[in-house]
Design a protein around this motif. Structure first.
Motif, mmCIF file in Angstrom:
data_model
loop_
_atom_site.group_PDB
_atom_site.id
_atom_site.type_symbol
_atom_site.label_atom_id
_atom_site.label_comp_id
_atom_site.label_asym_id
_atom_site.label_seq_id
_atom_site.Cartn_x
_atom_site.Cartn_y
_atom_site.Cartn_z
ATOM 1 N N PRO A 31 0.802 -1.230 0.000
ATOM 2 C CA PRO A 31 0.000 0.000 0.000
ATOM 3 C C PRO A 31 0.836 1.282 0.000
ATOM 4 N N GLN A 32 2.016 1.267 0.615
ATOM 5 C CA GLN A 32 2.846 2.467 0.669
ATOM 6 C C GLN A 32 3.783 2.603 -0.537
ATOM 7 N N THR A 33 3.859 1.585 -1.391
ATOM 8 C CA THR A 33 4.760 1.615 -2.544
ATOM 9 C C THR A 33 4.069 2.277 -3.732
ATOM 10 N N PRO A 34 4.675 3.291 -4.340
ATOM 11 C CA PRO A 34 4.073 3.903 -5.528
ATOM 12 C C PRO A 34 4.004 2.919 -6.695
ATOM 13 N N CYS A 35 2.891 2.948 -7.422
ATOM 14 C CA CYS A 35 2.765 2.123 -8.619
ATOM 15 C C CYS A 35 3.061 2.951 -9.866
ATOM 16 N N ALA A 36 3.080 4.282 -9.725
ATOM 17 C CA ALA A 36 3.401 5.160 -10.853
ATOM 18 C C ALA A 36 3.653 6.577 -10.336
ATOM 19 N N TRP A 37 4.242 7.382 -11.217
ATOM 20 C CA TRP A 37 4.499 8.792 -10.923
ATOM 21 C C TRP A 37 4.132 9.595 -12.161
ATOM 22 N N SER A 38 3.538 10.760 -11.966
ATOM 23 C CA SER A 38 3.260 11.701 -13.053
ATOM 24 C C SER A 38 4.042 12.969 -12.753
ATOM 25 N N ILE A 39 5.039 13.241 -13.565
ATOM 26 C CA ILE A 39 5.898 14.403 -13.373
ATOM 27 C C ILE A 39 5.267 15.585 -14.103
ATOM 28 N N TYR A 40 5.241 16.747 -13.444
ATOM 29 C CA TYR A 40 4.655 17.929 -14.062
ATOM 30 C C TYR A 40 5.574 19.134 -13.899
ATOM 31 N N LYS A 41 5.315 20.128 -14.756
ATOM 32 C CA LYS A 41 6.042 21.398 -14.647
ATOM 33 C C LYS A 41 5.337 22.244 -13.599
ATOM 34 N N VAL A 65 8.979 17.579 -5.466
ATOM 35 C CA VAL A 65 9.592 16.999 -6.672
ATOM 36 C C VAL A 65 8.710 17.183 -7.902
ATOM 37 N N ASN A 66 7.633 17.974 -7.770
ATOM 38 C CA ASN A 66 6.704 18.244 -8.868
ATOM 39 C C ASN A 66 6.185 16.951 -9.492
ATOM 40 N N ALA A 67 5.577 16.120 -8.656
ATOM 41 C CA ALA A 67 5.066 14.841 -9.148
ATOM 42 C C ALA A 67 3.817 14.425 -8.380
ATOM 43 N N TYR A 68 2.873 13.832 -9.130
ATOM 44 C CA TYR A 68 1.755 13.149 -8.511
ATOM 45 C C TYR A 68 2.218 11.722 -8.252
ATOM 46 N N ILE A 69 1.983 11.230 -7.059
ATOM 47 C CA ILE A 69 2.378 9.869 -6.715
ATOM 48 C C ILE A 69 1.128 8.995 -6.733
ATOM 49 N N HIS A 70 1.189 7.920 -7.495
ATOM 50 C CA HIS A 70 0.076 6.988 -7.632
ATOM 51 C C HIS A 70 0.323 5.779 -6.734
ATOM 52 N N ARG A 71 -0.741 5.287 -6.112
ATOM 53 C CA ARG A 71 -0.642 4.079 -5.294
ATOM 54 C C ARG A 71 -1.839 3.180 -5.600
ATOM 55 N N CYS A 72 -1.687 1.901 -5.316
ATOM 56 C CA CYS A 72 -2.756 0.932 -5.543
ATOM 57 C C CYS A 72 -3.841 1.133 -4.480
#
Length: 109
Positions: free
Chosen positions: A47-57, A89-96
């Motif tokens: 649950p605490q491990t990111p499954c993806a990241w979306s990097i943005y400006k 870090v200018n990112a959305y962190i995705h989790r399951c």
């Protein structure tokens, strides 16, 4: 004499490296040849491990890059969705997480 000893040591090092089991080698070339086998054996993300990241400006948060975690996958019944916005870090962190309709049911209990 010294050159002969160096050649003998180099030969022994290569021979010892060849005797290491495939499972213990740093690079397993068989995984590159059979990707279907590799995908069926991936770990389930915690649950605490990111499954993806979306990097943005910064600013209007224009997405520039989407990265998917290749180490683990979401378990059956969960989806990889935005969980937090890490502005450092200018990112959305995705989790399951459970799908949105199920998540609402959990919060009502």
């Amino acid at each position: 004499m010294t050159r002969g000893i160096l050649l003998l040591l180099a030969f022994c090092a290569f021979a010892a490296a060849a005797m290491v089991n495939r499972e213990r080698r740093a690079v397993n070339t068989e995984d590159q040849q059979e990707p279907s086998l590799l995908t069926s054996q991936r770990l389930i993300c915690e649950p605490q491990t990111p499954c993806a990241w979306s990097i943005y400006k910064p600013g209007p948060k224009y997405l520039t890059l989407n990265l998917t975690n290749t180490y683990c996958v979401c378990a059956t019944g969960t989806v990889c969705q935005i969980h937090e916005d890490d502005t450092s870090v200018n990112a959305y962190i995705h989790r399951c997480r459970p799908p949105p309709q199920e998540e609402a049911e959990y919060s009502e209990r």
